[in-house]
Motif scaffolding. Structure first.
Motif, PDB file in Angstrom:
ATOM      1  N   HIS A   1      -1.388  -1.173  -4.617  1.00 25.05           N
ATOM      2  CA  HIS A   1      -2.517  -0.522  -3.948  1.00 25.05           C
ATOM      3  C   HIS A   1      -1.898   0.901  -2.916  1.00 25.05           C
ATOM      4  CE1 HIS A   1      -4.638  -4.591  -3.658  1.00 25.05           C
ATOM      5  NE2 HIS A   1      -3.874  -4.491  -2.362  1.00 25.05           N
TER       6      HIS A   1
ATOM      7  N   ASP B   1       0.841  -1.346   0.030  1.00 27.89           N
ATOM      8  CA  ASP B   1       0.653   0.210   0.651  1.00 27.89           C
ATOM      9  C   ASP B   1       0.628   1.218   0.036  1.00 27.89           C
ATOM     10  OD1 ASP B   1      -2.377  -1.977   0.885  1.00 27.89           O
ATOM     11  OD2 ASP B   1      -1.550  -1.680   2.399  1.00 27.89           O
TER      12      ASP B   1
ATOM     13  N   LYS C   1       1.900  -6.033  -7.082  1.00 29.07           N
ATOM     14  CA  LYS C   1       0.815  -4.604  -7.024  1.00 29.07           C
ATOM     15  C   LYS C   1       1.090  -3.777  -5.730  1.00 29.07           C
ATOM     16  CE  LYS C   1      -4.099  -5.362  -7.050  1.00 29.07           C
ATOM     17  NZ  LYS C   1      -4.356  -4.706  -8.161  1.00 29.07           N
TER      18      LYS C   1
END
Length: 436
Positions: free
Chosen positions: A328, A299, A326
């Motif tokens: 966020h 994140d 990935k």
């Protein structure tokens, strides 16, 4: 409406449950749903008016609060005469505002009181855990609640204070039940998962510590064709014991979610995070040296008060160095009651949006870089849905949490299948099924 005015005969009563927010909220809603079902309720169809609506709210951002209010009003409009029970973090943070919304008859400000509240309304058979997870091919299992940190941007420690870990025995029983009911992936989740067990054994003489890595070692002994995933973990909790346990566990997926939040040490200090970026990257390297090609997701908060162009560039470089699969990306949202909401030099909406786009572009490049490392590898994929744009194909996630598509049918949903990575695309890996 008084607390004892729900009908004592719950048979044939209908309910509707709606969840906003995190995996923990989704788990808690499922627990309430199973409690209602055990006491004679069934979920209302689209054409029916629900006798009881349960809304599980989120308050991480102001948008979450707004969504909660809008949802409650919509449920009241669509279900004339219904009774709405509201729980969750927004209900805890501002119960007065929630109680004034239409048809709200009960606001639960502390989820630990949930069994007592439901019992007052005739729901007397409260399960200790869940047996299924409606609408999902993987099941979440809540292992702990609460956070004791004081990150300057976060409201959650105020609405979920303290720590409360579930017993290893209850968690194991629940995971065994879910695996026995056909779930092929179990996600261990909580508000601060890495603090699992801190409250139950810290400072208690004669009681051996039982931490998160002890827990997933214990769960790894459950037999069967299934896999386990951690929803998140802070690098402060990643130590040699954690890494050794992760390396030893057969069922644990080699994908981890350490929250970066910022790649700038000066921003991290303003956030009151517990690490320097060099130490964060060092922990990831330690894991790469012991585990089978682990993937990392994270994140990042963009536009924290005072964030300069240089500090944002440091964040982008840290993401490259970490080689996240990935990211966020969240634009900073000032939450009333947190220190960061009062900081000077708030970053403009336009700058936050531009930086979010830059980080999203970087994420796509990093994701595709990782996807390329899985080409020609044998992958184990949990099939989650049919693909709309590729008839005759299905989509799922592999052990590294990479999205994969391959040929398949509806009968594959919820199954683990073996494939071989053929080609990386911008948003997924194309794979071929391995036949035995």
């Amino acid at each position: 409406m008084t607390l004892n005015q729900l009908p004592s005969n719950q048979a044939n009563k209908t309910c509707q449950l709606v969840t906003l927010g995190c995996k923990v909220n989704q788990y808690e809603t499922q627990l309430v749903k199973e409690a209602l079902e055990k006491n004679g309720y069934r979920e209302a169809s689209e054409t029916e008016t629900a006798d009881l609506c349960v809304v599980n709210t989120c308050t991480v951002t102001a948008t979450g609060d707004s969504k909660g209010r809008k949802l409650i009003r919509q449920l009241s409009k669509n279900n004339p005469g219904t009774k709405i029970l509201v729980m969750g973090c927004y209900a805890t943070r501002d119960p007065k505002a929630v109680s004034e919304l239409p048809d709200v008859f009960e606001v639960i400000t502390d989820k630990r009181e949930l069994p007592d509240v439901l019992e007052r309304h005739g729901i007397v058979d409260m399960p200790t855990g869940i047996s299924k997870f409606e609408g999902r091919k993987r099941a979440y299992v809540k292992v702990q609640d609460g956070c004791i940190l004081r990150c300057t941007y976060c409201i959650i420690p105020q609405v979920r204070p303290g720590l409360q870990s579930r017993s290893p025995e209850d968690i194991e029983e629940e995971v065994r039940r879910l695996v026995g009911n056909g779930y092929k992936e179990i996600v261990l989740t909580g508000i601060h998962v890495g603090h699992y067990g801190v409250d139950t054994t810290r400072g208690k003489s004669g009681k051996a510590p039982f931490r998160l890595w002890h827990l997933f070692r214990k769960l790894d002994q459950i037999p069967g064709d299934w896999r386990m995933r951690l929803s998140s973990v802070e690098t402060a909790e990643i130590n040699h014991d954690f890494i050794s346990a992760a390396a030893d566990c057969e069922h644990l997926c080699p994908q981890f979610h350490p929250s970066l939040q910022s790649g700038s040490d000066t921003v991290l200090r303003r956030m009151k995070r517990r690490y320097h970026i060099s130490r964060f990257l060092e922990k990831l390297q330690m894991m790469r040296e012991r585990l089978d090609h682990p993937s990392f997701t994270t994140d990042v908060i963009v536009g924290f008060p005072g964030e300069t162009d240089e500090e944002f560039e440091q964040t982008k470089q840290a993401c490259r160095d970490a080689a996240f699969m990935k990211i966020h990306v969240f634009p900073f949202s000032a939450r009333k009651g947190t220190p960061a909401a009062t900081y000077e030099n708030q970053v403009s909406t336009e700058v936050r949006q531009e930086r979010c786009q830059q980080l999203a572009d970087l994420e796509r490049n990093l994701a595709q870089n990782f996807y390329q490392t899985l080409i020609d590898r044998e992958l184990q994929v949990l099939i989650e849905r049919e693909t709309e744009d590729h008839p005759g194909w299905v989509r799922g996630t592999d052990r590294w949490y990479a999205p994969v598509i391959c040929r398949g049918t509806q009968s594959d949903l919820g199954k683990l299948i073996k494939v071989r990575g053929l080609k990386d695309h911008r948003d997924y890996i194309e794979a071929a099924r391995i036949t035995t």
